[in-house]
Design an enzyme around this catalytic site. Sequence first.
Site, short mmCIF file in Angstrom:
data_model
loop_
_atom_site.label_atom_id
_atom_site.label_comp_id
_atom_site.label_asym_id
_atom_site.label_seq_id
_atom_site.Cartn_x
_atom_site.Cartn_y
_atom_site.Cartn_z
N HIS A 67 0.77 -1.14 -0.19
CA HIS A 67 0.00 0.16 0.06
C HIS A 67 0.95 1.07 0.02
O HIS A 67 1.90 1.30 1.03
CB HIS A 67 -0.93 0.18 1.27
CG HIS A 67 -1.97 0.93 1.06
ND1 HIS A 67 -3.27 1.07 0.57
CD2 HIS A 67 -1.91 2.42 1.45
CE1 HIS A 67 -3.90 2.05 0.83
NE2 HIS A 67 -2.87 3.13 1.33
N CYS A 68 0.90 1.92 -1.13
CA CYS A 68 1.69 3.23 -1.15
C CYS A 68 0.92 4.35 -0.67
O CYS A 68 0.21 4.95 -1.32
CB CYS A 68 2.10 3.24 -2.71
SG CYS A 68 3.44 4.54 -2.95
N PRO A 69 1.56 5.07 0.03
CA PRO A 69 1.18 6.51 0.72
C PRO A 69 1.20 7.60 -0.23
O PRO A 69 0.50 8.50 -0.25
CB PRO A 69 1.87 6.55 1.93
CG PRO A 69 3.19 5.80 1.88
CD PRO A 69 2.67 4.72 1.18
N ASN A 73 -1.56 7.04 -2.45
CA ASN A 73 -2.89 6.93 -1.73
C ASN A 73 -3.75 5.68 -2.39
O ASN A 73 -4.79 5.55 -2.52
CB ASN A 73 -3.57 8.08 -1.60
CG ASN A 73 -4.80 8.00 -0.50
OD1 ASN A 73 -4.69 7.16 0.27
ND2 ASN A 73 -5.99 8.62 -1.03
N ASN A 74 -3.08 4.58 -2.54
CA ASN A 74 -3.71 3.40 -3.21
C ASN A 74 -2.52 2.19 -3.03
O ASN A 74 -1.81 2.27 -2.69
CB ASN A 74 -3.77 3.67 -4.76
CG ASN A 74 -4.94 2.73 -5.44
OD1 ASN A 74 -5.53 1.97 -4.82
ND2 ASN A 74 -5.02 2.92 -6.85
#
Length: 322
Positions: free
Chosen positions: A111-113, A116-117
């Site tokens: 999950h990549c901040p 945001n996805n």
Amino acid sequence: MENVGEQVVCLIAYHLLFAMFVWSYWKTIFTLPMNPSKEFHLSYAEKELLEREPRGEAHQEVLRRAAKDLPIYTRTMSGAIRYCDRCQLIKPDRCHHCSVCDKCILKMDHHCPWVNNCVGFSNYKFFLLFLAYSLLYCLFIAATDLQYFIKFWTNGLPDTQAKFHIMFLFFAAAMFSVSLSSLFGYHCWLVSKNKSTLEAFRSPVFRHGTDKNGFSLGFSKNMRQVFGDEKKYWLLPVFSSLGDGCSFPTCLVNQDPEQPSTPAGMNSTLKTPENHQFPAKPLRESQSHLLTDSQSWTENTANPGKGKAGMSNPALTMENET
């Protein structure tokens, strides 16, 4: 720059890299992660049985019946079937539950901040292109700014505030280039080995045990699995990955003959010219427009050239994995 030709070339290169960077970034952010299909969800009756019966053999029997028609070849570290309590489904291979999105994501990488996805099967190619074009964008800015950065330290620039902008621009582009190059290089290595970030930290477990290279098919096929068969789409942020995200070919042999190679209801299987099978018709044709029936997927058949132990349906002992 005083040369008109040099100005034109730099402007075209800059805007081309910027456009590809924004396009791939946009696709990474707004492409919805794919979730397991309904075949992997427990029926209402099976859910009732799991809730009503005490944990033990009854749960195992429910999961045996539910998983017997599913192409599941990985399991938990303790040998249990990979079941998600939150989503109430049997996890497909390489699928994991995201605590941020609160759903199971097909071939979840992380999950990549920054976007945001969740980065997974549906947008992993876009994420790689985003890293590549952002790296090229920063390198281009640093390279074109370098000569003026040198003049800044040799007092070769006019004494205006603009020279501080040049210094800041070079440092920002150079620092981002260093960080992006390491991240992009790491994901290129993952693609070459057919691993996700999660699988790099914790290797998948098959019937014969842990196998860190269980999904690796060789460099060429690993690349095709992410970028597709048609090279003209490789550099464009359009979906061209192979498969449906629910089943993946492996390098293992001696597949359990009682374990199907495709989910129930998906029986169309054809081999490619390389005698390499792929899973059946993709679940979302709108995202898999490059795949045709002749490029369908099934699990790879036994390869006599490899001497590894086989894979089959895991020992179906109940254990919830988060």
